[in-house]
Design an enzyme around this catalytic site. Structure first.
Site, mmCIF file in Angstrom:
data_model
loop_
_atom_site.group_PDB
_atom_site.id
_atom_site.type_symbol
_atom_site.label_atom_id
_atom_site.label_comp_id
_atom_site.label_asym_id
_atom_site.label_seq_id
_atom_site.Cartn_x
_atom_site.Cartn_y
_atom_site.Cartn_z
ATOM 1 N N GLU A 93 -3.024 -4.735 -2.870
ATOM 2 C CA GLU A 93 -3.539 -5.663 -3.896
ATOM 3 C C GLU A 93 -3.610 -4.980 -5.252
ATOM 4 O OE1 GLU A 93 -4.733 -4.876 -0.945
ATOM 5 O OE2 GLU A 93 -5.973 -6.456 -0.073
ATOM 6 N N CYS B 1 -4.138 0.574 -2.393
ATOM 7 C CA CYS B 1 -3.976 -0.656 -1.620
ATOM 8 C C CYS B 1 -2.892 -1.545 -2.224
ATOM 9 C CB CYS B 1 -5.279 -1.446 -1.612
ATOM 10 S SG CYS B 1 -6.588 -0.727 -0.633
ATOM 11 N N ASN C 97 0.849 -1.195 0.000
ATOM 12 C CA ASN C 97 0.000 0.000 0.000
ATOM 13 C C ASN C 97 0.883 1.244 0.000
ATOM 14 O OD1 ASN C 97 0.560 -0.879 2.663
ATOM 15 N ND2 ASN C 97 -1.153 0.244 3.519
HETATM 16 N N1 THU Z 1 -5.231 -1.465 2.713
HETATM 17 C C1 THU Z 1 -4.695 -2.278 1.746
HETATM 18 O O1 THU Z 1 -3.573 -2.049 1.275
HETATM 19 N N2 THU Z 1 -5.440 -3.322 1.320
HETATM 20 C C2 THU Z 1 -6.702 -3.607 1.752
HETATM 21 O O2 THU Z 1 -7.397 -4.380 1.132
HETATM 22 C C3 THU Z 1 -7.203 -2.950 2.967
HETATM 23 C C4 THU Z 1 -6.551 -1.637 3.285
HETATM 24 C C5 THU Z 1 -4.452 -0.301 3.128
HETATM 25 C C6 THU Z 1 -5.018 1.019 2.657
HETATM 26 C C7 THU Z 1 -4.453 1.975 3.664
HETATM 27 O O3 THU Z 1 -3.161 2.367 3.239
HETATM 28 C C8 THU Z 1 -4.319 1.146 4.942
HETATM 29 O O4 THU Z 1 -4.392 -0.214 4.546
HETATM 30 C C9 THU Z 1 -5.398 1.428 5.981
HETATM 31 O O5 THU Z 1 -6.662 1.344 5.409
#
Ligand code: THU
Length: 137
Positions: free
Chosen positions: A56, A54, A43
Protein backbone atom coordinates in the site's frame (compact mmCIF):
# COMPACT_ATOMS: atom_id res chain seq x y z
CA UNK A 1 -14.30 5.80 -13.82
CA UNK A 2 -12.64 2.44 -13.12
CA UNK A 3 -14.78 -0.16 -11.30
CA UNK A 4 -13.92 -2.02 -8.09
CA UNK A 5 -13.34 -5.26 -10.01
CA UNK A 6 -10.89 -3.60 -12.39
CA UNK A 7 -8.95 -2.10 -9.48
CA UNK A 8 -8.76 -5.58 -7.88
CA UNK A 9 -7.37 -6.94 -11.17
CA UNK A 10 -4.69 -4.24 -11.05
CA UNK A 11 -3.84 -5.22 -7.45
CA UNK A 12 -3.56 -8.89 -8.46
CA UNK A 13 -1.13 -7.87 -11.21
CA UNK A 14 0.83 -5.73 -8.74
CA UNK A 15 1.11 -8.70 -6.36
CA UNK A 16 3.09 -10.61 -9.01
CA UNK A 17 5.95 -8.14 -8.50
CA UNK A 18 6.13 -8.60 -4.70
CA UNK A 19 9.70 -9.13 -3.48
CA UNK A 20 9.28 -11.40 -0.47
CA UNK A 21 12.23 -13.76 0.05
CA UNK A 22 11.76 -13.64 3.86
CA UNK A 23 8.05 -13.80 4.68
CA UNK A 24 6.83 -15.32 1.39
CA UNK A 25 3.69 -13.24 2.00
CA UNK A 26 2.90 -11.39 -1.21
CA UNK A 27 0.74 -8.27 -1.28
CA UNK A 28 -0.46 -6.17 -4.20
CA UNK A 29 -2.18 -2.79 -4.13
CA UNK A 30 -3.77 -0.56 -6.75
CA UNK A 31 -4.38 3.06 -5.79
CA UNK A 32 -6.88 5.15 -7.76
CA UNK A 33 -6.35 8.91 -7.94
CA UNK A 34 -9.11 11.52 -8.24
CA UNK A 35 -8.16 11.91 -11.89
CA UNK A 36 -8.59 8.18 -12.58
CA UNK A 37 -4.89 7.28 -12.71
CA UNK A 38 -3.93 3.94 -11.13
CA UNK A 39 -0.67 3.39 -9.27
CA UNK A 40 0.33 -0.19 -8.51
CA UNK A 41 2.41 -1.21 -5.49
CA UNK A 42 3.87 -4.42 -4.08
CA UNK A 43 5.63 -5.23 -0.84
CA UNK A 44 9.41 -5.04 -1.00
CA UNK A 45 11.33 -6.84 1.73
CA UNK A 46 14.91 -6.43 2.89
CA UNK A 47 17.51 -8.69 4.53
CA UNK A 48 17.71 -6.16 7.38
CA UNK A 49 13.89 -6.56 7.79
CA UNK A 50 12.96 -3.04 9.01
CA UNK A 51 13.57 -1.31 5.66
CA UNK A 52 10.80 -3.48 4.16
CA UNK A 53 7.88 -1.60 2.63
CA UNK A 54 4.24 -2.64 2.35
CA UNK A 55 2.42 -2.78 -0.97
CA UNK A 56 0.00 0.00 0.00
CA UNK A 57 2.75 2.43 0.92
CA UNK A 58 4.67 1.60 -2.22
CA UNK A 59 1.58 2.62 -4.21
CA UNK A 60 1.04 5.83 -2.18
CA UNK A 61 4.68 6.88 -2.36
CA UNK A 62 4.85 6.23 -6.09
CA UNK A 63 1.75 8.39 -6.59
CA UNK A 64 2.78 11.24 -4.29
CA UNK A 65 6.26 11.33 -5.81
CA UNK A 66 4.59 11.80 -9.20
CA UNK A 67 2.51 14.74 -7.96
CA UNK A 68 -0.79 12.99 -7.07
CA UNK A 69 -2.14 13.65 -3.57
CA UNK A 70 -5.89 13.11 -3.94
CA UNK A 71 -7.27 9.59 -3.99
CA UNK A 72 -10.58 7.75 -4.39
CA UNK A 73 -9.83 4.12 -3.55
CA UNK A 74 -7.24 1.43 -2.99
CA UNK A 75 -7.61 -2.29 -3.76
CA UNK A 76 -5.50 -4.68 -1.68
CA UNK A 77 -4.86 -8.39 -2.20
CA UNK A 78 -2.44 -10.54 -0.27
CA UNK A 79 -1.58 -13.94 1.05
CA UNK A 80 1.16 -16.51 1.28
CA UNK A 81 3.06 -17.30 -1.87
CA UNK A 82 1.77 -20.87 -2.00
CA UNK A 83 -1.84 -20.11 -0.96
CA UNK A 84 -4.39 -21.84 -3.17
CA UNK A 85 -6.91 -19.12 -2.42
CA UNK A 86 -6.13 -15.68 -1.05
CA UNK A 87 -7.64 -14.58 2.27
CA UNK A 88 -8.74 -10.99 2.80
CA UNK A 89 -5.59 -9.00 3.61
CA UNK A 90 -6.24 -5.95 5.81
CA UNK A 91 -3.78 -3.04 5.66
CA UNK A 92 -1.33 -2.72 8.56
CA UNK A 93 -1.54 0.18 11.00
CA UNK A 94 1.30 2.10 9.41
CA UNK A 95 -0.39 1.96 5.99
CA UNK A 96 -3.68 3.09 7.55
CA UNK A 97 -1.86 6.11 8.97
CA UNK A 98 -0.47 6.94 5.52
CA UNK A 99 -4.03 6.75 4.16
CA UNK A 100 -5.09 9.17 6.93
CA UNK A 101 -2.62 11.71 5.60
CA UNK A 102 -4.05 11.83 2.09
CA UNK A 103 -7.58 10.43 2.12
CA UNK A 104 -11.03 11.74 3.02
CA UNK A 105 -13.70 9.84 4.93
CA UNK A 106 -15.25 8.52 1.71
CA UNK A 107 -11.99 6.95 0.44
CA UNK A 108 -12.71 3.27 -0.27
CA UNK A 109 -10.47 0.49 1.02
CA UNK A 110 -11.27 -2.51 -1.15
CA UNK A 111 -10.13 -5.88 0.20
CA UNK A 112 -10.44 -8.82 -2.14
CA UNK A 113 -9.82 -12.54 -2.27
CA UNK A 114 -10.35 -12.43 -6.02
CA UNK A 115 -12.31 -10.34 -8.54
CA UNK A 116 -15.63 -11.61 -7.21
CA UNK A 117 -15.14 -11.70 -3.44
CA UNK A 118 -14.76 -8.11 -2.34
CA UNK A 119 -15.29 -6.18 0.91
CA UNK A 120 -15.27 -2.38 1.01
CA UNK A 121 -14.37 -0.27 4.05
CA UNK A 122 -13.85 3.40 4.82
CA UNK A 123 -11.08 5.01 6.84
CA UNK A 124 -13.37 5.98 9.78
CA UNK A 125 -14.25 2.27 10.02
CA UNK A 126 -10.72 0.90 10.05
CA UNK A 127 -8.92 3.81 11.76
CA UNK A 128 -11.31 5.61 14.09
CA UNK A 129 -10.05 8.63 16.08
CA UNK A 130 -7.07 9.07 13.81
CA UNK A 131 -4.34 11.67 14.04
CA UNK A 132 -4.17 13.60 10.79
CA UNK A 133 -3.20 16.85 9.09
CA UNK A 134 -5.97 18.81 10.85
CA UNK A 135 -4.37 18.06 14.22
CA UNK A 136 -1.48 20.28 13.20
CA UNK A 137 -3.52 23.27 12.01
N1 THU B 1 2.38 -6.42 4.15
C1 THU B 1 1.92 -5.53 3.21
O1 THU B 1 2.52 -5.37 2.14
N2 THU B 1 0.81 -4.83 3.51
C2 THU B 1 0.13 -4.91 4.69
O2 THU B 1 -0.68 -4.06 4.99
C3 THU B 1 0.41 -6.03 5.60
C4 THU B 1 1.77 -6.64 5.44
C5 THU B 1 3.62 -7.14 3.85
C6 THU B 1 4.80 -6.69 4.68
C7 THU B 1 5.69 -7.90 4.64
O3 THU B 1 6.48 -7.85 3.46
C8 THU B 1 4.71 -9.08 4.52
O4 THU B 1 3.47 -8.53 4.10
C9 THU B 1 4.51 -9.85 5.82
O5 THU B 1 4.20 -8.99 6.86
Amino acid sequence: MIKEKELVKEALEARKMAYTPYSHHKVGAALLTDEGVVFRGCNIENAAYTPSNCAERTAFFKAVSEGYTRFKAIAIVGGMDDAKELPFCPPCGVCRQVMAEFCDDDFKIILAKNENEIKVYTLPEILPMRFGPTNLS
